[in-house]
Design a protein around this motif. Structure first.
Motif, mmCIF file in Angstrom:
data_model
loop_
_atom_site.group_PDB
_atom_site.id
_atom_site.type_symbol
_atom_site.label_atom_id
_atom_site.label_comp_id
_atom_site.label_asym_id
_atom_site.label_seq_id
_atom_site.Cartn_x
_atom_site.Cartn_y
_atom_site.Cartn_z
ATOM 1 N N UNK A 42 -3.062 -6.662 1.408
ATOM 2 C CA UNK A 42 -3.900 -5.549 0.955
ATOM 3 C C UNK A 42 -3.448 -4.283 1.656
ATOM 4 N N UNK A 43 -3.323 -3.224 0.883
ATOM 5 C CA UNK A 43 -2.888 -1.938 1.430
ATOM 6 C C UNK A 43 -3.932 -0.875 1.128
ATOM 7 N N UNK A 44 -3.850 0.253 1.809
ATOM 8 C CA UNK A 44 -4.709 1.402 1.532
ATOM 9 C C UNK A 44 -4.055 2.263 0.456
ATOM 10 N N UNK A 45 -4.855 3.075 -0.214
ATOM 11 C CA UNK A 45 -4.296 4.023 -1.185
ATOM 12 C C UNK A 45 -3.260 4.905 -0.490
ATOM 13 N N UNK A 46 -2.150 5.171 -1.148
ATOM 14 C CA UNK A 46 -1.104 6.018 -0.597
ATOM 15 C C UNK A 46 -0.187 5.315 0.396
ATOM 16 N N UNK A 47 -0.417 4.044 0.618
ATOM 17 C CA UNK A 47 0.389 3.250 1.545
ATOM 18 C C UNK A 47 1.134 2.193 0.742
ATOM 19 N N UNK A 48 2.350 1.872 1.141
ATOM 20 C CA UNK A 48 3.084 0.796 0.488
ATOM 21 C C UNK A 48 2.673 -0.550 1.056
ATOM 22 N N UNK A 49 3.103 -1.633 0.402
ATOM 23 C CA UNK A 49 2.823 -2.967 0.935
ATOM 24 C C UNK A 49 3.670 -3.249 2.169
ATOM 25 N N UNK A 50 4.871 -2.678 2.225
ATOM 26 C CA UNK A 50 5.666 -2.781 3.437
ATOM 27 C C UNK A 50 6.676 -3.911 3.479
ATOM 28 N N UNK A 51 7.168 -4.320 2.309
ATOM 29 C CA UNK A 51 8.240 -5.308 2.308
ATOM 30 C C UNK A 51 9.265 -4.907 1.264
ATOM 31 N N UNK A 52 10.496 -5.331 1.496
ATOM 32 C CA UNK A 52 11.601 -5.041 0.582
ATOM 33 C C UNK A 52 11.974 -6.343 -0.113
ATOM 34 N N UNK A 53 12.106 -6.263 -1.430
ATOM 35 C CA UNK A 53 12.476 -7.431 -2.228
ATOM 36 C C UNK A 53 13.961 -7.358 -2.556
ATOM 37 N N UNK A 54 14.652 -8.470 -2.334
ATOM 38 C CA UNK A 54 16.056 -8.581 -2.715
ATOM 39 C C UNK A 54 16.136 -9.637 -3.810
ATOM 40 N N UNK A 88 4.168 -13.785 -8.374
ATOM 41 C CA UNK A 88 3.439 -12.574 -8.004
ATOM 42 C C UNK A 88 2.136 -12.591 -8.781
ATOM 43 N N UNK A 89 1.022 -12.560 -8.050
ATOM 44 C CA UNK A 89 -0.305 -12.668 -8.660
ATOM 45 C C UNK A 89 -0.380 -13.884 -9.583
ATOM 46 N N UNK A 105 4.810 -5.877 -8.637
ATOM 47 C CA UNK A 105 4.243 -5.560 -7.322
ATOM 48 C C UNK A 105 3.597 -4.181 -7.343
ATOM 49 N N UNK A 106 4.304 -3.204 -7.881
ATOM 50 C CA UNK A 106 3.791 -1.828 -7.909
ATOM 51 C C UNK A 106 2.514 -1.698 -8.735
ATOM 52 N N UNK A 107 2.398 -2.499 -9.781
ATOM 53 C CA UNK A 107 1.223 -2.414 -10.651
ATOM 54 C C UNK A 107 0.096 -3.352 -10.227
ATOM 55 N N UNK A 108 0.180 -3.862 -9.013
ATOM 56 C CA UNK A 108 -0.848 -4.773 -8.501
ATOM 57 C C UNK A 108 -2.055 -4.043 -7.939
ATOM 58 N N UNK A 109 -1.989 -2.735 -7.855
ATOM 59 C CA UNK A 109 -3.085 -2.000 -7.231
ATOM 60 C C UNK A 109 -2.957 -2.064 -5.721
ATOM 61 N N UNK A 110 -4.087 -2.264 -5.038
ATOM 62 C CA UNK A 110 -4.057 -2.276 -3.579
ATOM 63 C C UNK A 110 -3.944 -3.686 -2.995
ATOM 64 N N UNK A 111 -3.930 -4.698 -3.849
ATOM 65 C CA UNK A 111 -3.816 -6.080 -3.374
ATOM 66 C C UNK A 111 -2.799 -6.830 -4.218
ATOM 67 N N UNK A 112 -1.898 -7.537 -3.551
ATOM 68 C CA UNK A 112 -0.937 -8.378 -4.260
ATOM 69 C C UNK A 112 -0.949 -9.761 -3.603
ATOM 70 N N UNK A 113 -0.869 -10.796 -4.434
ATOM 71 C CA UNK A 113 -0.764 -12.163 -3.931
ATOM 72 C C UNK A 113 0.631 -12.670 -4.252
#
Length: 123
Positions: A42-54, A88-89, A105-113
């Motif tokens: 879970x992230x805050x608005x304006x914050x990224x989730x903080x991981x890089x996908x390869x 993803x979700x 991931x980007x369209x998950x809103x503030x929470x991604x599973x």
């Protein structure tokens, strides 16, 4: 016969809680095998989730390539570089092109599973 066991994974720096990798003992092979598990970030608005996908076209998979320090993904303590993203979700992503994976991931809103599979153990 199979046994599901949660095995502590190392954290650097150590977290207040001990993250767990899913592992399962397979009597057919006589060894430990990784099993997928869900991680919700879970992230805050304006914050990224903080991981890089390869993503790898050769393997048709996507993995965690980097965790950004002090990000929601790093703080959760359950994601690790090298984990394979299975879904993803709860939507399987095998063979999805990289832009579609990132879009989910980007369209998950503030929470991604993320359903992740730890790398195979080299014991």
């Amino acid at each position: 016969m199979q046994f599901n066991i949660l095995h502590p994974a190392p954290m650097y720096p150590p977290a207040a809680h001990v993250p767990m990798y899913g592992v399962q003992y397979d009597t057919a092979t006589g060894g430990w095998a990784s099993v997928p598990y869900d991680v919700t970030v879970t992230r805050n608005e304006g914050e990224g989730f903080g991981f890089v996908v390869i993503s790898s076209a050769n393997k048709a998979t996507s993995t965690i390539g980097q965790l950004i320090p002090n990000s929601p993904a790093a703080r959760c303590g359950y994601l690790h570089v090298g984990d394979t993203i299975v879904a993803i979700n709860h939507m399987p992503i095998r063979n999805l092109p990289h832009p579609e994976v990132v879009g989910l991931i980007k369209h998950s809103g503030t929470t991604v599973t993320l359903t992740v599979l730890p790398p195979e153990r080299q014991d």
